[in-house]
Scaffold this motif. Structure first.
Motif, PDB file in Angstrom:
ATOM      1  N   ALA A   3       0.822  -1.209   0.000  1.00 13.52           N
ATOM      2  CA  ALA A   3       0.000   0.000   0.000  1.00 13.52           C
ATOM      3  C   ALA A   3       0.863   1.269   0.000  1.00 13.52           C
ATOM      4  O   ALA A   3       0.454   2.297  -0.510  1.00 13.52           O
ATOM      5  CB  ALA A   3      -0.931   0.010   1.207  1.00 13.52           C
ATOM      6  N   VAL A   4       2.060   1.155   0.573  1.00 15.98           N
ATOM      7  CA  VAL A   4       2.928   2.338   0.629  1.00 15.98           C
ATOM      8  C   VAL A   4       3.326   2.759  -0.781  1.00 15.98           C
ATOM      9  O   VAL A   4       3.532   3.930  -1.056  1.00 15.98           O
ATOM     10  CB  VAL A   4       4.185   2.027   1.470  1.00 15.98           C
ATOM     11  N   HIS A   5       3.447   1.773  -1.643  1.00 17.15           N
ATOM     12  CA  HIS A   5       3.981   2.077  -2.969  1.00 17.15           C
ATOM     13  C   HIS A   5       2.912   2.286  -4.032  1.00 17.15           C
ATOM     14  O   HIS A   5       3.217   2.686  -5.132  1.00 17.15           O
ATOM     15  CB  HIS A   5       4.957   0.970  -3.390  1.00 17.15           C
ATOM     16  N   HIS A   7       0.359   4.252  -5.918  1.00 15.93           N
ATOM     17  CA  HIS A   7       0.294   5.695  -6.056  1.00 15.93           C
ATOM     18  C   HIS A   7      -1.101   6.076  -6.527  1.00 15.93           C
ATOM     19  O   HIS A   7      -1.323   6.422  -7.664  1.00 15.93           O
ATOM     20  CB  HIS A   7       1.372   6.145  -7.043  1.00 15.93           C
ATOM     21  N   ARG A  10      -5.732   8.244  -2.583  1.00 16.02           N
ATOM     22  CA  ARG A  10      -5.950   8.240  -1.142  1.00 16.02           C
ATOM     23  C   ARG A  10      -4.921   7.452  -0.348  1.00 16.02           C
ATOM     24  O   ARG A  10      -4.936   7.484   0.877  1.00 16.02           O
ATOM     25  CB  ARG A  10      -7.337   7.646  -0.844  1.00 16.02           C
ATOM     26  N   PHE A  12      -1.734   7.534   0.352  1.00 14.61           N
ATOM     27  CA  PHE A  12      -0.805   8.218   1.256  1.00 14.61           C
ATOM     28  C   PHE A  12      -1.542   8.949   2.373  1.00 14.61           C
ATOM     29  O   PHE A  12      -1.075   9.014   3.504  1.00 14.61           O
ATOM     30  CB  PHE A  12       0.112   9.156   0.475  1.00 14.61           C
ATOM     31  N   GLU A  13      -2.703   9.474   2.029  1.00 12.69           N
ATOM     32  CA  GLU A  13      -3.514  10.138   3.053  1.00 12.69           C
ATOM     33  C   GLU A  13      -3.910   9.130   4.136  1.00 12.69           C
ATOM     34  O   GLU A  13      -3.853   9.413   5.335  1.00 12.69           O
ATOM     35  CB  GLU A  13      -4.756  10.737   2.382  1.00 12.69           C
ATOM     36  N   LEU A  15      -2.358   6.276   4.750  1.00 17.08           N
ATOM     37  CA  LEU A  15      -1.146   5.825   5.444  1.00 17.08           C
ATOM     38  C   LEU A  15      -0.756   6.832   6.526  1.00 17.08           C
ATOM     39  O   LEU A  15      -0.379   6.459   7.636  1.00 17.08           O
ATOM     40  CB  LEU A  15      -0.002   5.648   4.437  1.00 17.08           C
TER      41      LEU A  15
ATOM     42  N   TRP B  31      -3.239  16.447   4.901  1.00 14.02           N
ATOM     43  CA  TRP B  31      -2.375  15.338   5.306  1.00 14.02           C
ATOM     44  C   TRP B  31      -0.903  15.656   5.022  1.00 14.02           C
ATOM     45  O   TRP B  31      -0.010  15.203   5.750  1.00 14.02           O
ATOM     46  CB  TRP B  31      -2.796  14.015   4.635  1.00 14.02           C
ATOM     47  N   ARG B  34       0.339  17.592   7.832  1.00 12.05           N
ATOM     48  CA  ARG B  34       0.513  16.739   9.022  1.00 12.05           C
ATOM     49  C   ARG B  34       1.790  15.922   8.921  1.00 12.05           C
ATOM     50  O   ARG B  34       2.477  15.703   9.926  1.00 12.05           O
ATOM     51  CB  ARG B  34      -0.711  15.833   9.210  1.00 12.05           C
ATOM     52  N   GLN B  69      10.812   5.967  -8.097  1.00 13.26           N
ATOM     53  CA  GLN B  69       9.995   6.522  -7.012  1.00 13.26           C
ATOM     54  C   GLN B  69      10.403   7.953  -6.720  1.00 13.26           C
ATOM     55  O   GLN B  69       9.562   8.805  -6.468  1.00 13.26           O
ATOM     56  CB  GLN B  69      10.175   5.694  -5.739  1.00 13.26           C
ATOM     57  N   LEU B  73       7.008  10.018  -7.093  1.00 18.61           N
ATOM     58  CA  LEU B  73       6.221  10.306  -5.888  1.00 18.61           C
ATOM     59  C   LEU B  73       6.191  11.800  -5.616  1.00 18.61           C
ATOM     60  O   LEU B  73       7.126  12.529  -5.947  1.00 18.61           O
ATOM     61  CB  LEU B  73       6.828   9.598  -4.665  1.00 18.61           C
ATOM     62  N   GLU B  77       4.740  12.520  -0.214  1.00 13.83           N
ATOM     63  CA  GLU B  77       4.683  11.058  -0.339  1.00 13.83           C
ATOM     64  C   GLU B  77       6.069  10.474  -0.059  1.00 13.83           C
ATOM     65  O   GLU B  77       6.206   9.444   0.604  1.00 13.83           O
ATOM     66  CB  GLU B  77       4.188  10.674  -1.739  1.00 13.83           C
ATOM     67  N   LEU B  80       6.692  10.825   3.743  1.00 10.23           N
ATOM     68  CA  LEU B  80       5.957   9.851   4.544  1.00 10.23           C
ATOM     69  C   LEU B  80       6.560   8.456   4.382  1.00 10.23           C
ATOM     70  O   LEU B  80       6.699   7.719   5.363  1.00 10.23           O
ATOM     71  CB  LEU B  80       4.471   9.854   4.150  1.00 10.23           C
ATOM     72  N   THR B  81       6.899   8.086   3.158  1.00  5.90           N
ATOM     73  CA  THR B  81       7.519   6.779   2.924  1.00  5.90           C
ATOM     74  C   THR B  81       8.790   6.652   3.766  1.00  5.90           C
ATOM     75  O   THR B  81       9.042   5.623   4.401  1.00  5.90           O
ATOM     76  CB  THR B  81       7.840   6.607   1.427  1.00  5.90           C
ATOM     77  N   LEU B 102      -3.779   0.290   8.735  1.00  9.26           N
ATOM     78  CA  LEU B 102      -4.100   0.838   7.421  1.00  9.26           C
ATOM     79  C   LEU B 102      -5.403   0.212   6.897  1.00  9.26           C
ATOM     80  O   LEU B 102      -6.245   0.915   6.336  1.00  9.26           O
ATOM     81  CB  LEU B 102      -2.933   0.586   6.457  1.00  9.26           C
ATOM     82  N   VAL B 105      -8.247   1.915   8.870  1.00  4.73           N
ATOM     83  CA  VAL B 105      -8.583   3.294   8.488  1.00  4.73           C
ATOM     84  C   VAL B 105      -9.148   3.336   7.064  1.00  4.73           C
ATOM     85  O   VAL B 105      -9.933   4.220   6.736  1.00  4.73           O
ATOM     86  CB  VAL B 105      -7.390   4.285   8.641  1.00  4.73           C
ATOM     87  N   HIS B 109     -12.540   5.006   6.311  1.00  8.07           N
ATOM     88  CA  HIS B 109     -12.600   6.062   5.299  1.00  8.07           C
ATOM     89  C   HIS B 109     -13.734   5.811   4.308  1.00  8.07           C
ATOM     90  O   HIS B 109     -14.442   6.735   3.918  1.00  8.07           O
ATOM     91  CB  HIS B 109     -11.273   6.142   4.559  1.00  8.07           C
TER      92      HIS B 109
END
Lengths: 191, 130, 117
Positions: A3-5, A7, A10, A12-13, A15, B31, B34, B69, B73, B77, B80-81, B102, B105, B109
């Motif tokens: 999920a981190v990768h 793109h 939503r 990243f929001e 995460l 976000w 944040r 990346q 990104l 992004e 955060l990564t 995750l 949420v 969401h």
């Protein structure tokens, strides 16, 4: 962690939310601290830097102290700059200064707020050090031939603020009116 | 220039090319701010308990991204990564708990999203849409 | 010493040089180390191996190589602003020959240059 990768809009929001919730639950930080820092970001705008510039235009002794020790001089004005190590560089008829961070996006956020997107772009970071005159021309800045261009790469612990030249015809303006003329880009050297 | 340094894709000063500097400015999303706040808090040496990381660790995490990346990104992004990677590396959060949270949420969401849409329809009925 | 430190760093350690001392003075000619690099460093590639002049001493700070690896209590090192002539950095530089590029560089990346008299 696929999920981190991914793109998408939503991921990243979400995460960020998951990560922040865990840090709060573990007592690493609190939501109140996050909110406070976000508020602080909104409160820091280029108006702070403009105030410093206008004061230097009106008070030559302050200007001398500002050029000698930027952080100490800015604190005189009651501006909280934390641990910032500020170097102020003065534009003159002979020298034009331009600030960049080629390795990431270091910027005097305490005085100018968040860096603009262009400052963080790879094109700016790549070109500012190698062809500063072409970069300045894109911003509509064309120093006289014979002017020395000094580029400052913020690679380590210092942060840079350009002290622009006071525009002609401002002799009768107040310090506050002069501050209103100082743009963010001018304090980076690109305006 | 040796091969090892040539792989430092973040180190772009003087890279060839004359691509115009993009001048569009995006509005920061909540976000993103944040994420910025999280970094400042985790890196603040003046807090009780001291700092949990340094900006150089954040940078190392960003520089460890693949060149693809790094280019594709968004700014926060990447932050955060890196933040997540550094906090996992230090054992402050684990991959398993992050995956679990995750998933939670994401479901939460979706529920909120459905509610937002219900609100939208309501607004539309009232003629609030431009 | 982490592997990412350039070779010159081994000549100068906290044990041999007092904390307050800076090896170079304003106006000194210095060359930037140009060895293999592993991990996080804050010395841009474009300046490695180049000769410049110390513009000012910025104070003492911990090394980014160590901070990036979670070592927060390493030796403090002098940080310099080193001024390079653009024409020395970029062989194809188009601009005024007086144009300069100022870069912050930590002491462990710098070596002295013997100037001819």
């Amino acid at each position: 962690m696929s999920a981190v990768h991914e793109h998408d809009d939503r991921s990243f929001e979400l995460l960020e939310r998951a990560f922040r919730e865990l840090l709060i639950e573990k007592g690493v930080l609190s939501q109140a601290e996050v909110d406070e820092r976000v508020e602080l970001m909104y409160s820091r705008t280029p108006a702070l830097g403009a105030r410093v510039v206008a004061r230097a235009w009106f008070d030559s002794e302050f200007k001398a102290r500002l050029l000698a020790d930027g952080s100490a001089a800015v604190r005189e004005l009651g501006i909280d700059v934390g641990t910032l190590k500020l170097v102020v560089i003065e534009n003159t008829p002979e020298v034009h200064n331009l600030v960049v961070c080629t390795l990431c996006s270091c910027y005097p956020r305490m005085l100018l707020g968040m860096p603009p997107d262009w400052y963080k772009s790879i094109a700016y970071r790549a070109r500012a050090v190698r062809e500063p005159r072409a970069v300045l021309a894109e911003f509509g800045v064309e120093p006289e031939p014979g002017t020395t261009i000094r580029v400052h790469d913020s690679t380590a612990d210092m942060r840079y603020l350009v002290l622009p030249r006071r525009p002609a015809g401002t002799e009768n303006l107040s310090e506050a009116d002069c501050a209103a003329l100082v743009t963010r880009d001018a304090m980076i050297g690109a305006g | 220039m040796n091969e090892l340094t040539a792989t430092a894709h973040h180190d772009v000063g003087g890279a060839p090319g004359h691509e115009p500097i993009p001048r569009e400015q995006h509005a920061f999303l909540p976000w993103e701010l944040r994420v910025d706040a999280l970094m400042w808090i985790l890196g603040d040496a003046g807090r009780p308990g001291g700092r949990r990381m340094t900006v150089d660790e954040l940078r190392r995490g960003i520089e460890s991204l693949s060149p693809d990346q790094y280019r594709s990104l968004g700014y926060y992004e990447k932050w955060l990564t890196s933040l997540v990677a550094i906090m996992r590396e230090k054992g402050i959060v684990s991959g398993a708990e992050l995956r679990k949270r995750l998933a939670e949420v994401t479901i939460a969401h979706e529920g909120e999203h459905a509610l937002e849409h219900a609100g939208d329809e309501h607004a539309q009925d009232g003629g609030d849409r431009a | 010493m982490p592997s990412s430190m350039p070779a010159t760093s081994t000549r100068k350690t906290a044990a041999t040089v007092p904390e307050a001392a800076a090896r170079f003075s304003t106006g000194d000619a210095v060359r930037v180390a140009n060895g293999a690099v592993f991990g996080h460093v804050r010395t841009p590639q474009y300046v490695r191996g180049k000769i410049g002049t110390v513009e000012r001493i910025c104070g003492r700070f911990r090394a980014p190589e160590e901070l990036s690896r979670g070592k927060y209590d390493g030796a403090q090192r002098a940080l310099y602003r080193v001024r390079f002539l653009q024409v020395e950095v970029w062989p194809d530089y188009h601009g005024d020959p007086s144009d300069t590029l100022d870069v912050e560089i930590y002491e462990h990346w710098l070596e002295p240059v013997r100037t001819k008299r």
